[in-house]
Design a protein around this motif. Sequence first.
Motif, short mmCIF file in Angstrom:
data_model
loop_
_atom_site.label_atom_id
_atom_site.label_comp_id
_atom_site.label_asym_id
_atom_site.label_seq_id
_atom_site.Cartn_x
_atom_site.Cartn_y
_atom_site.Cartn_z
N LEU A 105 -36.21 38.08 -27.74
CA LEU A 105 -35.79 39.45 -27.42
C LEU A 105 -34.49 39.80 -28.15
O LEU A 105 -34.35 40.93 -28.65
CB LEU A 105 -35.61 39.59 -25.90
N ALA A 106 -33.56 38.86 -28.23
CA ALA A 106 -32.31 39.11 -28.95
C ALA A 106 -32.59 39.41 -30.43
O ALA A 106 -31.98 40.29 -31.03
CB ALA A 106 -31.37 37.92 -28.81
N MET A 107 -33.54 38.68 -31.01
CA MET A 107 -33.92 38.94 -32.41
C MET A 107 -34.55 40.32 -32.54
O MET A 107 -34.24 41.08 -33.49
CB MET A 107 -34.88 37.87 -32.92
N HIS A 108 -35.43 40.67 -31.61
CA HIS A 108 -36.05 42.00 -31.64
C HIS A 108 -34.98 43.10 -31.51
O HIS A 108 -35.06 44.13 -32.19
CB HIS A 108 -37.07 42.14 -30.50
N ARG A 109 -33.99 42.88 -30.66
CA ARG A 109 -32.92 43.87 -30.50
C ARG A 109 -32.11 44.01 -31.78
O ARG A 109 -31.66 45.11 -32.13
CB ARG A 109 -32.02 43.49 -29.31
N ALA A 110 -31.88 42.89 -32.47
CA ALA A 110 -31.17 42.96 -33.75
C ALA A 110 -32.01 43.74 -34.77
O ALA A 110 -31.49 44.62 -35.47
CB ALA A 110 -30.87 41.55 -34.26
N LEU A 111 -33.29 43.45 -34.83
CA LEU A 111 -34.18 44.15 -35.77
C LEU A 111 -34.22 45.65 -35.48
O LEU A 111 -34.24 46.47 -36.40
CB LEU A 111 -35.60 43.57 -35.68
N ASP A 112 -34.21 46.00 -34.19
CA ASP A 112 -34.23 47.42 -33.81
C ASP A 112 -33.07 48.20 -34.41
O ASP A 112 -33.18 49.40 -34.66
CB ASP A 112 -34.14 47.57 -32.28
N GLN A 113 -31.92 47.53 -34.61
CA GLN A 113 -30.69 48.21 -35.03
C GLN A 113 -30.51 48.29 -36.54
O GLN A 113 -29.56 48.92 -37.01
CB GLN A 113 -29.48 47.48 -34.44
N LEU A 114 -31.37 47.64 -37.31
CA LEU A 114 -31.19 47.64 -38.76
C LEU A 114 -31.29 49.07 -39.31
O LEU A 114 -32.23 49.79 -39.03
CB LEU A 114 -32.25 46.76 -39.43
N LYS A 115 -30.31 49.43 -40.13
CA LYS A 115 -30.27 50.78 -40.69
C LYS A 115 -31.33 50.97 -41.79
O LYS A 115 -31.80 52.07 -42.03
CB LYS A 115 -28.88 51.07 -41.27
N VAL A 116 -31.64 49.89 -42.48
CA VAL A 116 -32.75 49.89 -43.44
C VAL A 116 -33.90 49.15 -42.76
O VAL A 116 -33.70 48.07 -42.21
CB VAL A 116 -32.35 49.18 -44.76
N ARG A 117 -35.07 49.74 -42.76
CA ARG A 117 -36.19 49.15 -42.01
C ARG A 117 -36.88 48.05 -42.81
O ARG A 117 -37.25 48.27 -43.97
CB ARG A 117 -37.20 50.23 -41.61
N PRO A 118 -37.07 46.87 -42.22
CA PRO A 118 -37.75 45.79 -42.92
C PRO A 118 -39.27 46.01 -42.97
O PRO A 118 -39.83 46.74 -42.15
CB PRO A 118 -37.42 44.56 -42.06
N GLN A 119 -39.89 45.36 -43.94
CA GLN A 119 -41.36 45.38 -44.05
C GLN A 119 -41.97 44.04 -43.66
O GLN A 119 -43.17 43.92 -43.51
CB GLN A 119 -41.75 45.74 -45.50
N ALA A 120 -41.11 43.02 -43.52
CA ALA A 120 -41.55 41.68 -43.12
C ALA A 120 -40.36 40.94 -42.52
O ALA A 120 -39.20 41.32 -42.75
CB ALA A 120 -42.12 40.93 -44.32
N ILE A 121 -40.66 39.88 -41.76
CA ILE A 121 -39.62 39.14 -41.04
C ILE A 121 -39.84 37.65 -41.24
O ILE A 121 -40.97 37.15 -41.14
CB ILE A 121 -39.69 39.45 -39.52
N ILE A 122 -38.74 36.92 -41.52
CA ILE A 122 -38.79 35.46 -41.49
C ILE A 122 -37.80 34.98 -40.42
O ILE A 122 -36.71 35.52 -40.28
CB ILE A 122 -38.51 34.83 -42.86
N VAL A 123 -38.22 33.97 -39.66
CA VAL A 123 -37.50 33.57 -38.46
C VAL A 123 -37.25 32.06 -38.47
O VAL A 123 -38.15 31.28 -38.80
CB VAL A 123 -38.33 33.91 -37.19
N ASP A 124 -36.04 31.66 -38.12
CA ASP A 124 -35.74 30.23 -37.99
C ASP A 124 -36.46 29.67 -36.76
O ASP A 124 -36.46 30.29 -35.69
CB ASP A 124 -34.23 30.02 -37.83
N GLY A 125 -37.07 28.50 -36.91
CA GLY A 125 -37.73 27.86 -35.77
C GLY A 125 -39.24 27.94 -35.87
O GLY A 125 -39.80 28.17 -36.95
N ASN A 126 -39.91 27.77 -34.72
CA ASN A 126 -41.38 27.76 -34.73
C ASN A 126 -42.00 28.71 -33.71
O ASN A 126 -43.20 28.67 -33.49
CB ASN A 126 -41.90 26.33 -34.52
N ARG A 127 -41.17 29.55 -33.07
CA ARG A 127 -41.70 30.48 -32.07
C ARG A 127 -41.16 31.89 -32.29
O ARG A 127 -39.97 32.08 -32.53
CB ARG A 127 -41.32 30.02 -30.64
N PHE A 128 -42.05 32.85 -32.21
CA PHE A 128 -41.66 34.25 -32.33
C PHE A 128 -42.79 35.08 -31.74
O PHE A 128 -43.93 34.62 -31.64
CB PHE A 128 -41.44 34.62 -33.81
N LYS A 129 -42.46 36.29 -31.33
CA LYS A 129 -43.48 37.22 -30.86
C LYS A 129 -43.57 38.38 -31.85
O LYS A 129 -42.55 38.80 -32.39
CB LYS A 129 -43.12 37.76 -29.47
N PRO A 130 -44.77 38.91 -32.08
CA PRO A 130 -44.92 40.00 -33.03
C PRO A 130 -43.93 41.13 -32.75
O PRO A 130 -43.69 41.48 -31.59
CB PRO A 130 -46.36 40.46 -32.82
#
Length: 208
Positions: free
Chosen positions: A89-114
């Motif tokens: 959720l913290a990662m999703h909240r960070a993504l929500d605030q990006l001023k430039v919108r990403p087209q793809a995401i890479i994440v440290d670790g082995n767990r993430f939710k779409p």
Amino acid sequence: MLINHYYDGLIEAGCDEAGRGCLAGSVYAAAVILPAGYENELLNDSKQLTEKKRYQLREMIERDAVAWAVGIVTPEEIDKINILNASILAMHRALDQLKVRPQAIIVDGNRFKPYKEPADGQQLPHTTIVKGDGKYLSIAAASILAKTYRDDYMNQLAEEFPQYDWRSNKGYPTKKHREAIRQYGTTPYHRMSYNLLGDGQLSLEFAD
């Protein structure tokens, strides 16, 4: 040498979190989009760097990044949804605030939710990468921002509750931290769903 991009030709955000294993304090995450072809030989996993280097790199990352943001999930939220969900959720909240919108995401670790774009609900492609903060520049940058902003926050809390040695341990389960919990009880910043004393018991008494 860390790799610049995983998804060729896409605007890619790297994500990482800090504070997952702590007994106290919020969990922080950062999302960073770096310019295509970006190079920085100093950039590495935040755990491999000195404190001084991390703060120097934070300035460089904030100056050089196409976009960056930090997301926070509180101890109360962690206790309700568990630390894995809170970290994502913290990662999703960070993504929500990006001023430039990403087209793809890479994440440290082995767990993430779409992650879905807030504007149109479109689900972005994502890839989890074990030890990604030592492999990809944007994840390393995110690890540094998450770590330094969380350290700043724990240093502030340490002024309010100096007996827990948070300036040194940043909320992690050191012997001194656990001895202080045993002696003084818990604070509103402790994660009550954690085994705070290391004895298998949950402590529910709050310090004044």
